[in-house]
Write an enzyme that holds these catalytic residues in place. Structure first.
Site, PDB file in Angstrom:
ATOM      1  CG  HIS A 105     -20.437 -33.963 -45.740  1.00 42.75           C
ATOM      2  ND1 HIS A 105     -21.100 -34.307 -46.884  1.00 42.75           N
ATOM      3  CD2 HIS A 105     -19.537 -34.941 -45.536  1.00 42.75           C
ATOM      4  CE1 HIS A 105     -20.637 -35.452 -47.355  1.00 42.75           C
ATOM      5  NE2 HIS A 105     -19.699 -35.865 -46.555  1.00 42.75           N
ATOM      6  CG  ASP A 172     -27.801 -42.007 -50.392  1.00 44.34           C
ATOM      7  OD1 ASP A 172     -28.802 -42.669 -50.063  1.00 44.34           O
ATOM      8  OD2 ASP A 172     -27.659 -41.517 -51.524  1.00 44.34           O
ATOM      9  CD  GLU A 288     -30.154 -43.349 -53.443  1.00 43.41           C
ATOM     10  OE1 GLU A 288     -30.352 -42.585 -52.486  1.00 43.41           O
ATOM     11  OE2 GLU A 288     -29.017 -43.753 -53.760  1.00 43.41           O
TER      12      GLU A 288
END
Length: 535
Positions: A105, A172, A288
């Site tokens: 990733h 997240d 956030e």
């Protein structure tokens, strides 16, 4: 772009190199790793693969921007296999680079190993078949989970919930490996209160760049422990991590508020994160922020939140102000605390300067909240829009300079280019929730902001986003904004030295101590010592 695969001859020579260690290990006094036997070599040689499809898989990542071809992909069936592979490189006269790849990733080739060997940690996860996550309790440290570094956080969540427990700090996106996020830091909206994921680790088993298997913690082998956490894979492969657990909530009160004034937006965020005691019942559990602009949809792949009936109202405000700032907060609860959650949210949000009438809330399950990005991912995958270039830029900005960043970057560079096509995050966190002994590099100020440009692009348009990223970084340099990159991508020794700042000398010392032949994670391009191709 033309794809050039390594010559099969190289792969044969790689096997010859490893086999040759049977005769050479122990004859050189310079390197002191344990001697490999012929049985050791035979146990791993068949796990090296050079099939074109496998090589191609290891030559790309989530970013789809950098392509570096290894000579082989290693598919281990045990931790011992990885240790044997690393020992083989460490003891070789011509050491080869080794990169542990979890989910791939990264966005700029950080998990790649050009002319080296990529370790497919997903194969290890399949071999261990979910047995590498166990929950226990200690009289002193409380509940914890021992988790294989190759395991996914989503599986950690589901396993610990069976015991009514869960980690407190998350990313997240949950389909990432434990070893991967701990090698960076592991951040999200819980970090202001619970710290990054690296601040919630009791102990680790690590395979160093010498091929040594070492158990480390803040009490035992602490130098390695602090080096590996946030160490970008430079000091060892995380084989196991002991993660702190607490009782898991059942549900989440999830709220979004809209602002047109950035100053008010940041002041409200900073006020909310100042209530950050881990045991404070009146604190938020998540905070956030993000930008809403005309370039992107009001609801994005990270979550669909705003009701469709309100999209025209929100779009009208965006047209009027060019940018809206969205504050996103959450409060966890269960059957015992449900009766008070609405009142607690009202008290926390009282006096905030958001735009009247633009308050939105949801009540969702704890799992649905933590795994909120997954539905967006599946939708994009079905449309062929997930495996595309992601020219991301993630930054830490000191609180004292965030207003300048807004006026010169968000309202100038970003709006003028008018190309942003993904979420842009902006939210503060507290430095005192981080352990400065760890390798992760953050700004010196007590409060700093995470800013993430999470762009998606076409294969023929990513360079425009990359140019915008470069312009942003150039502005920060010229303006004296002491920015730190998260998931850093630097190409020169000077940039890496600046990135680590006062930690650079310690980082070097640790590298020479735990990976003196500079074998591990060559894709990070931190050290410019040219490793030999693996033959």
């Amino acid at each position: 772009m033309a794809l050039h695969y390594p010559f099969p001859t190289y792969f044969i020579l790689l096997l010859v190199t490893i086999t040759r260690l049977i005769y050479t290990v122990g004859k050189t006094e310079q390197w002191k790793a344990p001697i490999l036997t012929e049985l050791d070599i035979n146990n791993i040689s068949h796990k090296l693969h050079d099939d074109p499809e496998i090589i191609q898989m290891a030559s790309r990542d989530y970013g789809h921007i950098v392509h570096e071809f290894p000579l082989a992909v290693f598919r281990p069936s045990s931790i011992d296999d990885i240790a044997t592979l690393i020992k083989s490189s460490y003891n070789s006269f011509a050491p080869f680079g080794i990169a542990a790849r979890g989910q791939g990733h990264s966005t700029h080739g950080q998990a790649m190993a050009r002319d080296g060997v990529v370790v497919d940690m997903a194969n290890l996860r399949k071999q261990r078949n979910g047995v590498a996550i166990s929950v226990s309790k200690d009289p002193l440290m409380g509940h914890y989970a021992d988790v294989g570094g190759e395991q996914l956080w989503i599986d950690v969540l589901h396993t610990t919930l069976k015991h009514g427990l869960a980690p407190v700090s998350w990313t997240d996106y949950l389909y990432l490996t434990v070893g991967g996020t701990l090698s960076n830091a592991g951040i999200s909206g819980q970090s202001f209160r619970y710290g990054p994921q690296i601040s919630n680790v009791h102990e680790m088993d690590v395979i160093t760049g010498k091929g040594e298997f070492v158990t480390c913690s803040s009490q035992k082998n602490l130098e390695l422990f602090h080096a590996v956490l946030g160490g970008l894979g430079q000091f060892g492969v995380i084989a196991r991590a002991r993660i702190a657990l607490e009782p898991a909530p059942k549900r989440v009160k999830w709220v979004r508020l809209l602002y047109s004034d950035f100053f008010a937006f940041t002041k409200d965020q900073e006020r909310l994160i100042s209530i950050n005691g881990r045991k404070q019942k009146n604190a938020l559990d998540f905070l956030e922020g993000m930008l809403l602009m005309n370039q992107g949809p009001i609801n994005n792949w990270r979550s669909s939140f705003f009701p469709l009936s309100d999209h025209p109202r929100i779009s009208s405000l965006i047209t009027e102000h060019s940018i809206l700032y969205c504050l996103e907060v959450a409060k966890y609860y269960d059957e015992q605390t449900e009766i008070n959650v609405d009142k607690e949210i009202q008290v926390l949000l009282q006096g905030l300067a958001y735009i009247p009438g633009f308050y939105y809330e949801k009540n969702v399950s704890y799992v649905e909240f933590l795994n909120r990005v997954r539905s967006g991912e599946l939708k994009l995958q079905s449309q062929g829009l997930w495996d595309v270039p992601h020219p991301w830029l993630n930054l830490f900005i000191p609180k004292s300079q965030i207003l300048d960043f807004n006026s010169r970057v968000f309202k100038d560079i970003v709006l003028k280019r008018n190309i942003s096509s993904g979420p842009v995050l902006v939210y503060p966190t507290n430095r005192n929730k981080w352990d400065d002994r760890m390798s992760a590099s953050i700004p010196d100020e007590e409060v700093f902001y995470t800013v993430g440009f999470l762009h998606s692009s076409g294969f023929d348009t990513w360079k425009a986003y990359d140019a915008q990223n470069s312009e942003i970084l150039e502005f920060c340099r010229d303006a004296g904004i002491k920015v730190k990159q998260y998931l850093p991508n630097h190409s020169t020794q000077e940039d890496w030295t600046n990135h680590f700042g006062a930690k650079w000398i310690k980082f070097l010392e640790r590298k020479h101590q735990f990976d003196p032949r500079m074998i591990l994670s060559p894709g990070q391009k931190i050290f410019h010592k040219q490793l030999q191709p693996a033959f």
